[in-house]
Design a protein around this motif. Structure first.
Motif, short mmCIF file in Angstrom:
data_model
loop_
_atom_site.label_atom_id
_atom_site.label_comp_id
_atom_site.label_asym_id
_atom_site.label_seq_id
_atom_site.Cartn_x
_atom_site.Cartn_y
_atom_site.Cartn_z
N PRO A 96 49.55 55.78 47.73
CA PRO A 96 48.53 54.76 47.54
C PRO A 96 48.05 54.78 46.08
O PRO A 96 47.89 55.85 45.49
CB PRO A 96 47.39 55.20 48.47
CG PRO A 96 48.04 56.09 49.47
CD PRO A 96 49.18 56.74 48.78
N SER A 101 51.49 47.21 44.79
CA SER A 101 51.02 45.82 44.88
C SER A 101 51.12 45.15 43.51
O SER A 101 51.50 43.98 43.42
CB SER A 101 49.57 45.79 45.35
OG SER A 101 49.44 46.50 46.55
N LEU A 136 46.72 40.37 35.35
CA LEU A 136 48.14 40.48 35.00
C LEU A 136 48.63 39.25 34.23
O LEU A 136 49.80 39.16 33.89
CB LEU A 136 48.99 40.64 36.27
CG LEU A 136 48.70 41.87 37.13
CD1 LEU A 136 49.47 41.80 38.44
CD2 LEU A 136 49.05 43.14 36.39
N THR A 266 49.78 49.85 32.30
CA THR A 266 48.83 49.58 31.22
C THR A 266 47.65 48.79 31.77
O THR A 266 47.60 48.50 32.98
CB THR A 266 49.49 48.73 30.12
OG1 THR A 266 49.74 47.43 30.66
CG2 THR A 266 50.79 49.33 29.64
P1 TYD Z 1 48.03 49.07 43.13
O1 TYD Z 1 49.12 48.15 42.75
O2 TYD Z 1 46.86 48.50 43.81
O3 TYD Z 1 48.59 50.29 43.96
P2 TYD Z 1 49.20 50.35 45.44
O4 TYD Z 1 49.44 48.96 45.89
O5 TYD Z 1 50.45 51.15 45.27
O6 TYD Z 1 48.21 51.08 46.27
O7 TYD Z 1 47.63 49.81 41.78
C1 TYD Z 1 46.38 50.29 41.65
C2 TYD Z 1 46.25 51.17 40.44
O8 TYD Z 1 46.86 50.61 39.28
C3 TYD Z 1 44.82 51.32 40.15
O9 TYD Z 1 44.54 52.71 40.09
C4 TYD Z 1 44.58 50.64 38.86
C5 TYD Z 1 45.91 50.55 38.23
N1 TYD Z 1 46.13 49.33 37.47
C6 TYD Z 1 46.19 49.39 36.09
O10 TYD Z 1 46.08 50.45 35.49
N2 TYD Z 1 46.42 48.25 35.39
C7 TYD Z 1 46.54 47.03 36.00
O11 TYD Z 1 46.74 46.01 35.32
C8 TYD Z 1 46.45 46.99 37.42
C9 TYD Z 1 46.57 45.69 38.14
C10 TYD Z 1 46.27 48.15 38.11
#
Ligand code: TYD
Ligand code: MG
Length: 471
Positions: A96, A101, A136, A266
């Motif tokens: 997670p 995502s 993004l 980033t």
């Molecule tokens: P996410 O894609 O929500 O993770 P998952 O779907 O695997 O659970 O990513 C969340 C993490 O990414 C969060 O800790 C913040 C970081 N993040 C950035 O550093 N930069 C960004 O532009 C984005 C969208 C997320």
């Protein structure tokens, strides 16, 4: 007819047990077995004579090569084996918060200009996804967005002639099939939801990407049971606190496995890293002891990383062996070989090993670089300027050849390295024509002198055997 008894199913690996148990016999996970609604009784034998005969064809028939859809994100396309195959099911697993995502939204954002793309979220509200898209820089991308968790609703929506070509389901653990009683995220729900969605994807010819979370012990909760149902399994990995992320193909029916894509997280999402070796070596300080550069291969791709070792006097009765990014059993083996074959015992000392940058290495070819880093730490002498190392160490101390030597050397030369310590004969065998100066190391004992280590110098005789510890 089989009696419909209650089932106890491990949520980690999907194994069914007759009774509740605190620990799953199959995968060893604790407290992962839960009671699930009984499955319907086994079907009766079909009997003969009612089916249709299946016609056989030969293997060499002319079939249309699966046309692939490129996402335009080169690292993603590489990991997936050269684009998305219509009608395929893809599982993207990962911890997670690792960025699944984010990655999938970016992929859809890029593809949406060419084909119809849908992003169905069961975790986040529409507004949250919009905020992420804005961050993004994808707010204008024509991605179809929906928040839904009912597989019945989703399949009804997608079962149309002019439906989307790529569908992302984020995440499969939030989806549920209303004919099952168990909770979303349970093995039965995850399996049934995935089956429905994949079946529809195959029939309608769209790509379905299922996002799945890994539990903290590393076994994917639920999605583990999906690995055999999908065509491609990708894991998105990386260390917390480090920026880089690896997208690794574990299974791919339409391309090579073990292929990786490298990204950097980033402020404005994931950036592709076209030259990962430069990223992993970016913070390297030359001329320090206790470090060696390993010329590795990840998938089909050469990757240079720095391996760091620290050897310190131990205040403990059983010295520590702490490893980050490598196999602790393999470190124990290298230390044992140094002890038994080179009379270099580290029994009274703590040994810390770290793969810089947060990468995890699985290749045995790293043995020589690990030994190099340890010897450099013991002798307090830096590795010769501009040296890369690779080679597998056998139990008798011999250094064994590893694959793809030419590629390793090429990458090292590209990054300005001038010397390679490697197994004998490997360069000749690989037909490498390189400017790199090659030092053949036939036995691990040959590595002692370059680092100023003398056999038998550093041990504490009679110290108890070190305890294994992995971080
Ligand atoms: P996410 O894609 O929500 O993770 P998952 O779907 O695997 O659970 O990513 C969340 C993490 O990414 C969060 O800790 C913040 C970081 N993040 C950035 O550093 N930069 C960004 O532009 C984005 C969208 C997320
Ligand atoms: Mg997510």
């Amino acid at each position: 007819m089989a009696r419909a008894a209650p089932r106890y199913v491990c949520q980690g690996c999907g194994a069914a047990h007759r009774k509740w148990t605190g620990r799953c016999d199959d995968c060893g996970a604790w407290n992962s077995v839960v009671e699930e609604a009984p499955v319907e009784a086994a079907p009766k034998s079909l009997g003969a004579g009612h089916g249709q005969a299946v016609s056989f064809v030969s293997l060499d028939g002319v079939g249309a090569a699966a046309p692939r859809r490129l996402s335009g994100i080169a690292e993603f396309d590489r990991a997936i084996g050269g684009g998305l195959v219509p009608g395929s099911g893809i599982l993207v697993g990962g911890d997670p918060g690792i960025g699944k995502s984010t990655l999938m939204l970016q992929v859809l954002g890029r593809m949406a200009g060419d084909v119809l793309c849908a992003y169905i979220s069961g975790e986040e509200a529409i507004d949250q996804i919009r905020m992420r898209a804005a961050r993004l820089g994808l707010a204008d991308a024509p991605v179809q967005l929906a928040a839904a968790t009912s597989v019945r609703d989703i399949t009804t929506t997608l079962d149309v002639a002019d439906g989307p070509a790529v569908v992302v389901i984020d995440s499969i653990q939030t989806m549920f099939v209303d004919t099952l009683e168990s909770a979303p995220g349970s093995v039965a729900q995850v399996r049934a939801s995935a089956q429905e969605l994949i079946r529809l994807a195959k029939r309608r010819g769209f790509v379905v990407v299922l996002v799945g979370h890994v539990t903290k012990d590393g076994a994917i909760a639920g999605p583990r049971v999906l690995e055999h149902m999908v065509d491609t399994v990708l894991y998105f990995e990386g260390e917390r606190g480090h920026q880089f992320r690896l997208l690794r193909a574990i299974k791919n029916r339409y391309g090579p496995t073990d292929e990786i894509g490298v990204f950097e997280m980033t402020d404005s999402g994931l950036m592709e890293v076209a030259n990962p070796s430069a990223l992993f070596l970016a913070e390297r300080r030359g001329n320090v002891s206790g470090a060696a550069v390993f010329a590795g291969i990840e998938g089909t791709r050469p990757l240079l990383v720095e391996i760091q070792a620290l050897v310190a006097p131990s205040a403990l009765a059983t010295p520590r062996r702490a490893v980050v990014g490598w196999d602790s059993a393999r470190l124990a083996m290298v230390l044992a070989v140094l002890d038994a074959r080179c009379a270099l015992s580290l029994a009274g000392r703590d040994v810390y090993l770290n793969v810089a940058g947060g990468l995890r290495i699985g290749e045995p070819a790293a043995d020589l670089a690990v030994a190099g880093a340890i010897l450099s730490a013991v002798g307090d002498r830096p590795a010769p300027e501009g040296t890369v190392m690779f080679g597998e160490i056998g139990l008798s101390g011999e250094v064994r050849a590893v694959g793809q030597s030419a590629q390793r050397l090429k990458e090292a030369a590209k990054l300005g390295f001038v010397r390679a310590m490697m197994p004998p004969g490997a360069a000749r065998q690989a037909g490498a024509d390189t400017d790199i100066e090659i030092h053949e190391i036939g036995h691990i004992g040959d590595l002692l002198a370059p680092f100023g280590c003398a056999p038998g110098a550093s041990g504490a005789p009679g110290a108890p055997a070190p305890r294994q510890e992995a971080i």
